[in-house]
Motif scaffolding. Structure first.
Motif, PDB file in Angstrom:
ATOM      1  N   SER A   1      47.728  41.125  34.884  1.00 48.54           N
ATOM      2  CA  SER A   1      46.306  40.832  34.693  1.00 48.54           C
ATOM      3  C   SER A   1      46.043  39.328  34.766  1.00 48.54           C
ATOM      4  CB  SER A   1      45.807  41.398  33.364  1.00 48.54           C
ATOM      5  OG  SER A   1      46.480  40.797  32.283  1.00 48.54           O
ATOM      6  N   ILE A   2      46.928  38.530  34.183  1.00 45.33           N
ATOM      7  CA  ILE A   2      46.771  37.078  34.261  1.00 45.33           C
ATOM      8  C   ILE A   2      47.012  36.609  35.695  1.00 45.33           C
ATOM      9  CG2 ILE A   2      47.671  34.868  33.454  1.00 45.33           C
ATOM     10  CD1 ILE A   2      48.250  36.190  30.785  1.00 45.33           C
ATOM     11  N   ASN A   3      47.971  37.230  36.382  1.00 45.39           N
ATOM     12  CA  ASN A   3      48.224  36.883  37.791  1.00 45.39           C
ATOM     13  C   ASN A   3      46.971  37.073  38.638  1.00 45.39           C
ATOM     14  OD1 ASN A   3      50.872  36.212  37.340  1.00 45.39           O
ATOM     15  ND2 ASN A   3      51.722  38.051  38.254  1.00 45.39           N
ATOM     16  N   THR A   4      46.330  38.231  38.524  1.00 46.81           N
ATOM     17  CA  THR A   4      45.137  38.492  39.335  1.00 46.81           C
ATOM     18  C   THR A   4      43.987  37.575  38.929  1.00 46.81           C
ATOM     19  OG1 THR A   4      44.487  40.292  37.858  1.00 46.81           O
ATOM     20  CG2 THR A   4      45.733  40.891  39.823  1.00 46.81           C
ATOM     21  N   TYR A   5      43.853  37.307  37.631  1.00 49.88           N
ATOM     22  CA  TYR A   5      42.771  36.433  37.150  1.00 49.88           C
ATOM     23  C   TYR A   5      42.915  35.026  37.730  1.00 49.88           C
ATOM     24  CZ  TYR A   5      39.624  34.039  33.935  1.00 49.88           C
ATOM     25  OH  TYR A   5      38.617  33.284  33.401  1.00 49.88           O
ATOM     26  N   VAL A   6      44.095  34.437  37.611  1.00 49.77           N
ATOM     27  CA  VAL A   6      44.289  33.075  38.096  1.00 49.77           C
ATOM     28  C   VAL A   6      44.240  33.026  39.627  1.00 49.77           C
ATOM     29  CG1 VAL A   6      46.820  33.021  38.182  1.00 49.77           C
ATOM     30  CG2 VAL A   6      45.569  30.942  37.664  1.00 49.77           C
ATOM     31  N   THR A   7      44.715  34.053  40.296  1.00 51.32           N
ATOM     32  CA  THR A   7      44.653  34.092  41.758  1.00 51.32           C
ATOM     33  C   THR A   7      43.206  34.146  42.242  1.00 51.32           C
ATOM     34  OG1 THR A   7      46.787  35.214  41.809  1.00 51.32           O
ATOM     35  CG2 THR A   7      45.471  35.307  43.811  1.00 51.32           C
ATOM     36  N   ASP A   8      42.372  34.947  41.584  1.00 49.33           N
ATOM     37  CA  ASP A   8      40.957  35.016  41.948  1.00 49.33           C
ATOM     38  C   ASP A   8      40.252  33.681  41.732  1.00 49.33           C
ATOM     39  OD1 ASP A   8      41.207  37.651  42.698  1.00 49.33           O
ATOM     40  OD2 ASP A   8      40.409  38.448  40.809  1.00 49.33           O
ATOM     41  N   LYS A   9      40.532  33.037  40.594  1.00 49.95           N
ATOM     42  CA  LYS A   9      39.916  31.740  40.303  1.00 49.95           C
ATOM     43  C   LYS A   9      40.344  30.683  41.316  1.00 49.95           C
ATOM     44  CE  LYS A   9      37.570  32.513  36.529  1.00 49.95           C
ATOM     45  NZ  LYS A   9      36.127  32.329  36.469  1.00 49.95           N
ATOM     46  N   LEU A  10      41.622  30.675  41.674  1.00 52.77           N
ATOM     47  CA  LEU A  10      42.102  29.702  42.656  1.00 52.77           C
ATOM     48  C   LEU A  10      41.579  30.011  44.054  1.00 52.77           C
ATOM     49  CD1 LEU A  10      45.746  29.154  41.408  1.00 52.77           C
ATOM     50  CD2 LEU A  10      43.894  27.480  41.405  1.00 52.77           C
ATOM     51  N   LYS A  11      41.380  31.284  44.362  1.00 55.28           N
ATOM     52  CA  LYS A  11      40.810  31.653  45.662  1.00 55.28           C
ATOM     53  C   LYS A  11      39.388  31.116  45.782  1.00 55.28           C
ATOM     54  CE  LYS A  11      41.622  35.736  47.315  1.00 55.28           C
ATOM     55  NZ  LYS A  11      41.576  37.193  47.560  1.00 55.28           N
ATOM     56  N   ASN A  12      38.605  31.237  44.703  1.00 52.52           N
ATOM     57  CA  ASN A  12      37.247  30.694  44.702  1.00 52.52           C
ATOM     58  C   ASN A  12      37.273  29.172  44.876  1.00 52.52           C
ATOM     59  OD1 ASN A  12      36.155  33.221  44.323  1.00 52.52           O
ATOM     60  ND2 ASN A  12      35.983  33.004  42.110  1.00 52.52           N
ATOM     61  N   LEU A  13      38.219  28.521  44.225  1.00 55.12           N
ATOM     62  CA  LEU A  13      38.348  27.069  44.338  1.00 55.12           C
ATOM     63  C   LEU A  13      38.740  26.665  45.758  1.00 55.12           C
ATOM     64  CD1 LEU A  13      38.125  24.611  42.415  1.00 55.12           C
ATOM     65  CD2 LEU A  13      40.592  24.751  42.163  1.00 55.12           C
ATOM     66  N   SER A  14      39.629  27.440  46.381  1.00 61.93           N
ATOM     67  CA  SER A  14      40.064  27.102  47.745  1.00 61.93           C
ATOM     68  C   SER A  14      38.965  27.370  48.771  1.00 61.93           C
ATOM     69  CB  SER A  14      41.326  27.864  48.109  1.00 61.93           C
ATOM     70  OG  SER A  14      41.056  29.230  48.301  1.00 61.93           O
TER      71      SER A  14
END
Length: 98
Positions: free
Chosen positions: A15-28
């Motif tokens: 769950s933390i993996n998907t959360y941080v990946t989504d946030k970083l995807k938005n940033l990228s």
């Protein structure tokens, strides 16, 4: 952008993996010149059970780093991403347009 997530002193969490990946995807998507992200999660074993999130971004020029300590990992990620976004905006202003 490549994302590398590591956990120190704790078990892996999807769950933390998907959360941080989504946030970083938005940033990228905002800053398409981000090359790589190194994410480290750590947990202090003291009475307050602090959760630590450290993110280092590979971008043109020097690397950008931010860290935060909160009560839960979601808040730590949120504050760390906010700090990174401020640094990325400053870095973008230094780019010369020719």
């Amino acid at each position: 952008m490549t994302v590398n997530i590591q956990y120190l002193h704790m078990l892996n969490s999807e769950s933390i993996n998907t959360y941080v990946t989504d946030k970083l995807k938005n940033l990228s998507q905002k800053f398409d010149w981000i090359i790589n992200a190194e994410v480290h999660f750590d947990k202090r074993n003291n009475p307050t059970q602090d959760k630590i999130c450290k993110i280092e971004l590979s971008v043109p020029g020097p690397r950008i780093f931010a860290t935060s300590t909160e009560d839960n990992f979601e808040q730590a990620v949120k504050h760390t991403i906010k700090d990174l976004e401020k640094q990325l905006k400053k870095r973008k202003q230094t780019f010369a347009s020719y």
